[in-house]
Design an enzyme around this catalytic site. Structure first.
Site, PDB file in Angstrom:
ATOM      1  N   GLU A   3      99.452  12.867  50.384  1.00  0.00           N
ATOM      2  CA  GLU A   3     100.854  12.690  50.747  1.00  0.00           C
ATOM      3  C   GLU A   3     100.874  12.524  52.257  1.00  0.00           C
ATOM      4  O   GLU A   3      99.817  12.551  52.898  1.00  0.00           O
ATOM      5  CB  GLU A   3     101.710  13.877  50.269  1.00  0.00           C
ATOM      6  N   LYS A  52     102.597   7.146  54.073  1.00  0.00           N
ATOM      7  CA  LYS A  52     101.271   7.194  53.455  1.00  0.00           C
ATOM      8  C   LYS A  52     100.395   6.021  53.902  1.00  0.00           C
ATOM      9  O   LYS A  52      99.322   5.805  53.336  1.00  0.00           O
ATOM     10  CB  LYS A  52     101.420   7.197  51.935  1.00  0.00           C
ATOM     11  N   ARG A 272     106.675  10.082  36.857  1.00  0.00           N
ATOM     12  CA  ARG A 272     105.846  11.185  37.328  1.00  0.00           C
ATOM     13  C   ARG A 272     106.415  12.476  36.770  1.00  0.00           C
ATOM     14  O   ARG A 272     107.581  12.530  36.382  1.00  0.00           O
ATOM     15  CB  ARG A 272     105.840  11.257  38.869  1.00  0.00           C
TER      16      ARG A 272
END
Length: 283
Positions: A3, A52, A272
């Site tokens: 992350e 990221k 997710r």
DNA sequence: GCTGCATGATGAA
DNA sequence: TCATCCTGCAGCA
């Protein structure tokens, strides 16, 4: 572990190790042969992170050639180029200050200088990028809490979205650097249910979310590990916490909430797994 | 040894 | 929403 916090940590580490140096570059796997060839022997001037994404800036790179061209570089065949890296879910760096381990055959890119060596495997993206393309990419990214960016564009985006806040937080075009762990933890700490529409998040709640992201991401970058459990909810200092004591909700489905003992719930949100406490984060 | 899952993102449908 | 890409490892036989 990629992350935003780890990406910024890598940026600093790689800048320290390789910045200002002439680096040797090659691609043991072969999939980045052309790119590695272009930067082999060039000077790494900076490493930058946004969310990221990582950008390795090179001076005197040769988009069409390799090290041989650099003996007498002409203005025409020199360029400022970046290598853009995104680790995705599987990407991984290995670092060696000395006595580098030989790269595995799957290693996409090796960057080597006097001070050390960086080996990259499994990235979603590892590509050569000219400045205009890099600008275009960066312009599609939302503000990064780790870069001191102004959160106003993120707030404006939230107002326009009817999608659940838990989905919008993962959208890198809204906020950069938030992944599945931080989205779950930050929503818990702000007492916001993941399924609530982004549009219905109040200004106060957004301010709280942004402040939490800044603090928690910064913490994660410093520690090299995500710890969100606050002093009032633990009995040991962060450094002594066991692996299963560091987070409030992520991967804790069925276990009791650290604050109210209600079993943590998990479900699919934006492809997710999201985790939340139904009591602390009321719908 | 095998299976499934994972802190991610994209392009097609 | 789904399939796809990418790698490593925990959990299980």
């Amino acid at each position: 572990m990629p992350e935003g916090h780890s990406i910024h940590r890598y940026a600093r580490l790689h800048r320290d190790m390789l910045g200002g140096s002439t680096v040797a570059a090659w691609s043991p796997q072969g999939r980045f042969d052309a790119g590695a060839h272009a930067i082999d022997g060039a000077t790494l001037t900076d490493v930058d992170a946004h969310g990221k994404h990582l950008f390795y800036r090179f001076a005197n790179a040769s988009p069409d050639g390799g090290r041989a061209d650099r003996a007498q570089p002409s203005a025409a065949d020199q360029a400022d180029l970046s290598v853009h890296v995104h680790l995705g879910l599987f990407g991984r760096f290995r670092h060696y200050r000395a006595n580098p381990h030989p790269p595995t055959p799957g290693t996409r890119l090796v960057l080597a200088a006097e001070a050390g060596q960086v080996q990259l495997s499994g990235p979603t993206a590892c590509e050569l990028m000219d400045p205009a393309t890099e600008d275009a990419l960066r312009s599609r990214l939302g503000p990064d809490p780790l870069n001191g960016d102004n959160p106003a564009p993120a707030w404006a985006a939230l107002r326009r979205r009817t999608a659940p806040i838990g989905q919008v937080l993962l959208d890198q075009g809204v906020i950069s650097g938030v992944g599945n762990v931080y989205r779950a933890e930050v929503l818990f700490l702000a007492r916001v249910a993941p399924d609530r529409s982004a549009r219905d998040v109040s200004p106060e709640e957004f301010d709280e979310l942004w402040a939490l992201l800044r603090r928690l991401l910064r913490d994660g970058e410093r520690r090299g590990r995500i710890i969100t459990v606050q002093p009032a909810d633990r009995t040991r200092p962060p450094s002594r916490l066991r692996a299963d004591e560091r987070l409030y909700v992520y991967k804790r489905a069925g276990q009791p909430c650290r604050r109210c003992a209600t079993p943590i719930r998990s479900w699919e949100l934006a492809a997710r797994t999201i985790f939340a406490c139904p009591t602390c984060q009321p719908a």
